[in-house]
Design a protein around this motif. Structure first.
Motif, PDB file in Angstrom:
ATOM      1  N   ARG A  95       0.852   4.003  -2.840  1.00 30.60           N
ATOM      2  CA  ARG A  95       0.587   5.403  -2.517  1.00 30.60           C
ATOM      3  C   ARG A  95       1.748   6.294  -2.950  1.00 30.60           C
ATOM      4  O   ARG A  95       1.556   7.405  -3.451  1.00 30.60           O
ATOM      5  CB  ARG A  95       0.357   5.553  -1.016  1.00 30.60           C
ATOM      6  N   THR A 115       1.531   6.762  -6.602  1.00 29.82           N
ATOM      7  CA  THR A 115       0.437   7.697  -6.911  1.00 29.82           C
ATOM      8  C   THR A 115       0.864   9.137  -6.646  1.00 29.82           C
ATOM      9  O   THR A 115       0.626  10.043  -7.456  1.00 29.82           O
ATOM     10  CB  THR A 115      -0.799   7.342  -6.065  1.00 29.82           C
ATOM     11  N   ASP A 162       0.829  -1.205   0.000  1.00 31.85           N
ATOM     12  CA  ASP A 162       0.000   0.000   0.000  1.00 31.85           C
ATOM     13  C   ASP A 162       0.865   1.257   0.000  1.00 31.85           C
ATOM     14  O   ASP A 162       0.554   2.251  -0.686  1.00 31.85           O
ATOM     15  CB  ASP A 162      -0.911  -0.001   1.225  1.00 31.85           C
TER      16      ASP A 162
END
Length: 408
Positions: A219, A222, A215
């Motif tokens: 992230r 992103t 994750d």
């Protein structure tokens, strides 16, 4: 405590009442059988003292200890700290031979591999509470770990070590954030209330201690993509703004041409300037020298000398007149001062009387008998001494002799 309890069967007589109990082994007639069915039994229980035992006693002790520690503020939410988002080291206080440590290690390895320090302790039985408290204090001395106190599920007696006061106080005194993961989700111990965070299970504690690495990577990618897009958009906006401002500026070639022409003009003017200035100064000098000659200079000197002589004569007359005026004013002031002087009065026959300190004596009452006096006349001074107290003149007495009253 003494308690009496009565237990009766339906149809039995009250305690102390009449009635008979049927005898065992005797044959009963139908009426007797009917009476036995309607008869009642009587039981009496005398309770001298009630004590809790087993799980009830532990629950009562747990509740009392919980209230006492809560009154000290060990369970306050205000003293709890936040856990680090991604600790470098994770400490685990648990048994080294159980499924708990394997579950925690596997879960941390799956989510985000971190360095794990295991402090082996006994999680139940005699001495377990002291070992757990010592492990918590030991991780605080290391000051480089987020400790997890973990144990699998069990009965109240099995989990009792985590309800001991020494363990609760060690958890409350911890300077680093502490996670308590004791038993299953329904099991609540006192260390859960004193710790900074309670996990329902040991596996959940591992999930709370570290985030998911996948994750975080997603992230991060992103955010990186958003940052790149924002940067490119910012560059495009700045480029469009610069292009818009550039369209409002004149062409560089035109500005250079104008500046070059201005520079050439100034260069030519600078080359001609010294010659023109020198010619102008020559012309001004020739014009000034054309008005100069010896005769005109001598004439101007003669005129200046005559004006100077005239001014000198006028200055002499003015000075003498001013001196005469000042002398007349001084003479008038001297005559006026002389007329005001007491010496003129002395010349008419008066005298000034002074005491030994040269202070004027203005009244006869100020003269003491035997005091030395000085008398000043218009032609000199004379010494005198008072021989008696002078007589005072009566009011209304006329002295027509025209002389001075006796003083001595």
């Amino acid at each position: 405590m003494r308690t009496r309890c009565w237990t009766r069967s339906a149809g039995a007589a009250p305690p102390g009442g009449s009635g008979s109990r049927p005898k065992t082994g005797s044959r009963s007639s139908p009426p007797a059988r009917s009476a036995r069915i309607r008869g009642r039994s009587r039981y009496q229980i005398v309770v001298e003292r009630l004590e809790l035992s087993g799980a009830g006693a532990l629950l009562a002790l747990l509740e009392a200890r919980k209230k006492a520690l809560a009154a000290e503020g060990l369970f306050d939410e205000a003293r709890k700290r936040e856990l680090p988002y991604l600790p470098e080291t994770i400490g685990v206080v648990t048994s080294p031979t159980g499924a708990v440590i394997r579950d925690i290690l596997h879960r941390i390895e799956d989510r985000f591999p971190r360095r794990v320090l295991v402090w082996p302790v006994t999680v139940q039985g005699a001495g377990a509470a002291e070992e757990i408290a010592a492990a918590i204090a030991g991780f605080n001395r290391l000051d480089a770990a987020t400790p997890i106190v973990a144990r699998g599920g069990g009965s109240l007696e099995d989990l009792w070590a985590f309800n001991e006061e020494v363990v609760v106080r060690a958890a409350a005194a911890s300077d680093i954030p502490l996670i308590a993961a004791v038993g299953h989700e329904t099991d609540v111990t006192l260390i859960d209330l004193a710790a900074d965070l309670r996990a329902p299970t040991p596996t959940a504690a591992a999930e709370i201690a570290v985030p998911v690495r996948a994750d975080l990577l997603e992230r991060t990618h992103t955010l990186e993509h958003r940052l790149g897009a924002s940067f490119r958009r910012l560059i495009a906006e700045r480029r469009a703004r610069v292009d818009g401002l550039g369209r409002g500026l004149p062409a560089a070639r035109d500005r250079l041409t104008t500046a070059s022409q201005r520079l050439d003009d100034w260069s030519e003017r600078l080359a001609r300037g010294p010659r023109q200035l020198l010619a102008l100064k020559h012309q001004q000098l020739a014009h000034a020298t054309g008005h100069l000659s010896a005769d005109r200079l001598a004439q101007r000197l003669g005129q200046a000398r005559q004006a100077s002589d005239l001014l000198a004569v006028r200055l002499g007359r003015a000075g003498r007149a001013a001196l005469s005026e000042r002398a007349a004013r001084i003479g008038t002031a001297a005559r006026l001062l002389e007329s005001y002087s007491y010496r003129g009065v002395l010349a008419r026959g008066f005298a000034v009387v002074r005491d030994q300190r040269e202070r004027p004596v203005t009244s006869a009452a100020a003269v003491k008998p035997g005091a030395g006096l000085s008398l000043e006349f218009h032609d000199g001074r004379a010494a005198a001494r008072a021989t008696g107290r002078p007589k005072r003149r009566k009011a209304g007495r006329d002295e027509d002799d025209g002389g001075q009253a006796p003083l001595l």
